[in-house]
Design a protein around this motif. Structure first.
Motif, PDB file in Angstrom:
ATOM      1  N   THR A 153       0.843  -1.195   0.000  1.00 45.28           N
ATOM      2  CA  THR A 153       0.000   0.000   0.000  1.00 45.28           C
ATOM      3  C   THR A 153       0.879   1.246   0.000  1.00 45.28           C
ATOM      4  O   THR A 153       2.106   1.166   0.099  1.00 45.28           O
ATOM      5  N   SER A 154       0.246   2.398  -0.079  1.00 44.51           N
ATOM      6  CA  SER A 154       0.978   3.641   0.164  1.00 44.51           C
ATOM      7  C   SER A 154       1.426   3.656   1.625  1.00 44.51           C
ATOM      8  O   SER A 154       0.930   2.896   2.462  1.00 44.51           O
ATOM      9  N   THR A 155       2.365   4.531   1.933  1.00 39.66           N
ATOM     10  CA  THR A 155       2.946   4.567   3.268  1.00 39.66           C
ATOM     11  C   THR A 155       2.425   5.773   4.039  1.00 39.66           C
ATOM     12  O   THR A 155       1.939   6.751   3.455  1.00 39.66           O
ATOM     13  N   ILE A 156       2.519   5.701   5.379  1.00 41.02           N
ATOM     14  CA  ILE A 156       2.197   6.839   6.239  1.00 41.02           C
ATOM     15  C   ILE A 156       3.407   7.139   7.100  1.00 41.02           C
ATOM     16  O   ILE A 156       4.271   6.275   7.317  1.00 41.02           O
ATOM     17  N   PRO A 213      -2.611   1.713   5.985  1.00 42.52           N
ATOM     18  CA  PRO A 213      -2.800   2.050   7.407  1.00 42.52           C
ATOM     19  C   PRO A 213      -3.112   3.539   7.563  1.00 42.52           C
ATOM     20  O   PRO A 213      -2.847   4.346   6.663  1.00 42.52           O
ATOM     21  N   VAL A 214      -3.658   3.908   8.732  1.00 41.57           N
ATOM     22  CA  VAL A 214      -4.002   5.310   8.979  1.00 41.57           C
ATOM     23  C   VAL A 214      -3.626   5.710  10.400  1.00 41.57           C
ATOM     24  O   VAL A 214      -3.628   4.887  11.323  1.00 41.57           O
ATOM     25  N   TRP A 223      -4.046   2.492  12.862  1.00 42.68           N
ATOM     26  CA  TRP A 223      -5.019   1.455  12.551  1.00 42.68           C
ATOM     27  C   TRP A 223      -4.829   0.953  11.123  1.00 42.68           C
ATOM     28  O   TRP A 223      -4.368   1.683  10.243  1.00 42.68           O
ATOM     29  N   ASN A 224      -5.206  -0.305  10.923  1.00 46.27           N
ATOM     30  CA  ASN A 224      -5.385  -0.809   9.564  1.00 46.27           C
ATOM     31  C   ASN A 224      -6.614  -1.703   9.543  1.00 46.27           C
ATOM     32  O   ASN A 224      -7.174  -2.039  10.598  1.00 46.27           O
ATOM     33  N   ILE A 225      -7.048  -2.052   8.355  1.00 44.35           N
ATOM     34  CA  ILE A 225      -8.236  -2.877   8.231  1.00 44.35           C
ATOM     35  C   ILE A 225      -7.888  -4.115   7.413  1.00 44.35           C
ATOM     36  O   ILE A 225      -7.277  -4.021   6.338  1.00 44.35           O
ATOM     37  N   ALA A 269     -10.092   2.688   0.969  1.00 42.43           N
ATOM     38  CA  ALA A 269      -9.410   3.528   1.951  1.00 42.43           C
ATOM     39  C   ALA A 269     -10.185   3.536   3.253  1.00 42.43           C
ATOM     40  O   ALA A 269     -11.402   3.337   3.285  1.00 42.43           O
ATOM     41  N   LEU A 270      -9.451   3.760   4.332  1.00 40.69           N
ATOM     42  CA  LEU A 270     -10.006   3.987   5.660  1.00 40.69           C
ATOM     43  C   LEU A 270      -9.759   5.447   6.011  1.00 40.69           C
ATOM     44  O   LEU A 270      -8.682   5.986   5.726  1.00 40.69           O
ATOM     45  N   ASN A 271     -10.759   6.112   6.596  1.00 35.28           N
ATOM     46  CA  ASN A 271     -10.616   7.513   6.975  1.00 35.28           C
ATOM     47  C   ASN A 271     -11.060   7.677   8.419  1.00 35.28           C
ATOM     48  O   ASN A 271     -11.851   6.871   8.927  1.00 35.28           O
ATOM     49  N   ILE A 272     -10.545   8.715   9.097  1.00 37.69           N
ATOM     50  CA  ILE A 272     -10.868   8.954  10.506  1.00 37.69           C
ATOM     51  C   ILE A 272     -11.240  10.421  10.676  1.00 37.69           C
ATOM     52  O   ILE A 272     -10.487  11.317  10.295  1.00 37.69           O
TER      53      ILE A 272
END
Length: 535
Positions: free
Chosen positions: A71-74, A138-139, A162-164, A197-200
């Motif tokens: 995935t892309s990185t954070i 991840p986020v 977090w990741n899903i 994508a996961l968003n918060i």
């Protein structure tokens, strides 16, 4: 003793760690999906000539699933771990392993896995739309923010990310060591879904966007609000108060999933979520056709919407773009795009006006109609510090149908295009500013330090001339190595390109933080670009 002492420091300074750390916490940099590494001064037009490839990191154990690999990185800086302070990167993978890397020293610090998971997902042959495995990055909570040695965005809380997983569960990880068993996971989305994508939100509501109807799952959004635990001043002791998740809620499109690499954009207060639905139907907004929905972030009920007047026929695999939220002059705006290549400027309080079809501004159609053409990925918007001019940047796929100032020749495959935001007449509009040269299916742009980074992904259209989806093998046979290009935000002048450094195609978003730009390629390689520093 050293481990416990450092843990105590982690707990005591946990709010500081988060406040320092949220440098690139999610796709497009923040929940608003504005693609801007704000206030980062390590890179600039004046220092851009010094940019080089700093390193490549190969995740040797990762096995790709179709077009899905890493995935892309954070990015998060100054985490207090058991071994002292670190700047960390987290990168997910198709197989469910999340890799925690030291960003400066380029080594794998810890890993965490979401497999075998809480539910079994039946394996099936990967397709271009349903690769299988973990698909969302991840986020972290918070905003894209300040640089390596300054403060930053984030929430005052114990350091989590977090990741899903492929099982649809959200896994809470400690920033210090990626432990994902300390806090129980939470079921959020259907097992086997393709989660873009996961968003918060700022109110700790987690929103997952599912696409392409993979494994028979419904396309839509799934949301739950997290209450973090309070802890003892020692690792792995019982919580003082337990973490809690609200009962998940969902919103189904009855058609295609929410468009773009980010899935959704959330306003700064965490009250509303925005997303574009290519096709489908709902009880409130009726038939969807690149419809921008405004939903309550906690309940996912539709509050307002904008539907363009007319759209060409949708083909599975067509590009789409996630909206972005930004504030200018005390007013909140939404950026959106469609398959015709229009870029829309919407009033966040009433996206489509009284008739739900009236944007504040609509650009000319930027692309010629055809399968695989349109606005793609995510937007970026950034302010030039010298002139205080706000620029809007978009990734266009397909032949450019209009001319921008300083055009660099014919655009036949795609480009990064830039507009200036102008509200001087009392009504906001976007004025064409510049365009890149020809790029093959560029991913969404990002802005850092008065620069714009874009990647020519190397990927062909996912459909053939008759509109039929290609196989994974057909796409990979036609794919070419990606290339990173960096431009001056104000002028569009090219200041750097990666040449042959990237050896595979790229289908994941860029990341930019702390004076670095990160590319994650399909051959399981993470590349860091920036200016060499003395150690």
């Amino acid at each position: 003793m050293r481990k416990q002492a450092l843990w105590s420091l982690c707990v005591a300074a946990s709010s500081c760690a988060c406040l320092w750390a949220a440098n690139w916490p999610t796709v497009a940099g923040n929940p608003q999906r504005d693609g801007w590494a704000q206030q980062d001064t390590h890179l600039s037009p004046e220092t851009a000539s010094k940019i080089v490839l700093l390193y490549k990191h190969k995740f040797a154990a990762v096995k790709a699933m179709g077009l899905n690999s890493i995935t892309s990185t954070i990015d998060i800086s100054q985490v207090i771990g058991y071994t002292g302070f670190h700047e960390f990167l987290w990168t997910g993978s198709a197989g469910g392993t999340t890799y925690q890397n030291d960003a400066d020293l380029n080594y794998e610090f810890k890993t965490a896995s979401t497999t075998p998971g809480k539910e079994t997902v039946k394996a099936s042959a990967p397709t271009v739309l349903c690769p299988g495995g973990v698909t969302a990055a991840p986020v972290l909570a918070g905003l894209s923010s300040v640089s390596r040695f300054g403060g930053g965005g984030g929430f005052g809380r114990l350091g989590f990310l977090w990741n899903i997983g492929e099982d649809g569960h959200v896994y809470t990880m400690r920033q210090q060591d990626s432990n994902n068993s300390w806090v129980p996971s939470q079921k959020l989305a259907p097992a086997g879904a393709n989660i873009s994508a996961l968003n918060i939100s700022a109110k700790d509501t987690f929103i997952a966007a599912t696409i392409n109807g993979c494994n028979g799952t419904a396309n839509g959004l799934y949301a739950s609000t997290f209450t973090p635990p309070t802890i003892e001043n020692e690792p792995d002791k019982p919580f003082k108060t337990q973490p809690k998740w609200s009962e998940p809620v969902s919103f189904l499109t009855n058609g295609e999933g929410f468009a773009g690499a980010g899935g959704t954009a959330i306003d700064l207060k965490g009250e509303f979520v925005y997303g574009t639905v290519p096709t489908g139907k709902g009880d409130v907004a009726g038939g969807y056709s690149d419809t921008v929905l405004k939903l309550d972030a906690a309940t996912l009920t539709v509050k307002d919407w904008f539907t363009p007047a007319a759209e060409p026929a949708f083909h599975p695999g067509d590009p789409g773009v996630t909206p972005a939220v930004f504030t200018e002059g005390g007013k909140d705006y939404i950026l959106a795009g469609d398959r015709s290549g229009h870029v829309y400027l919407l009033d966040a309080s009433a996206p489509g006006g009284s008739d739900h079809h009236s944007p504040l501004f609509a650009s000319e159609a930027l692309v010629k109609p055809g399968s695989g053409a349109g606005i793609s990925g995510h937007f970026a918007t950034a302010v030039d510090e010298k002139t205080k001019t706000r620029y809007i940047l978009a990734s266009v796929h397909g032949p450019l149908a209009t001319t921008f100032p300083g055009s660099k020749g014919p655009i036949t495959h795609g480009a990064i295009v830039a507009f200036k935001f102008d509200a001087s007449s009392g009504r906001a509009k976007l004025v064409p500013a510049w365009t890149s040269g020809d790029m093959l299916a560029p991913v969404g742009p990002v802005s850092i330090g008065g620069l714009v980074a874009g990647v020519s992904s190397g990927l062909p259209s996912l459909t053939n001339a008759s509109g039929k989806l290609k196989t994974v093998a057909e796409v990979e046979k036609e794919a070419k190595p990606a290339k990173l290009t960096i431009f001056n935000l104000a002028t569009g002048a090219e200041v750097f390109n990666s040449g042959a450094a990237i050896t595979s195609y790229v289908n994941t978003p860029l990341a930019a933080a702390n004076g670095h730009i990160y590319v994650t390629a399909h051959d399981n390689t993470l590349l860091q670009f920036g200016i060499p520093e003395e150690r």
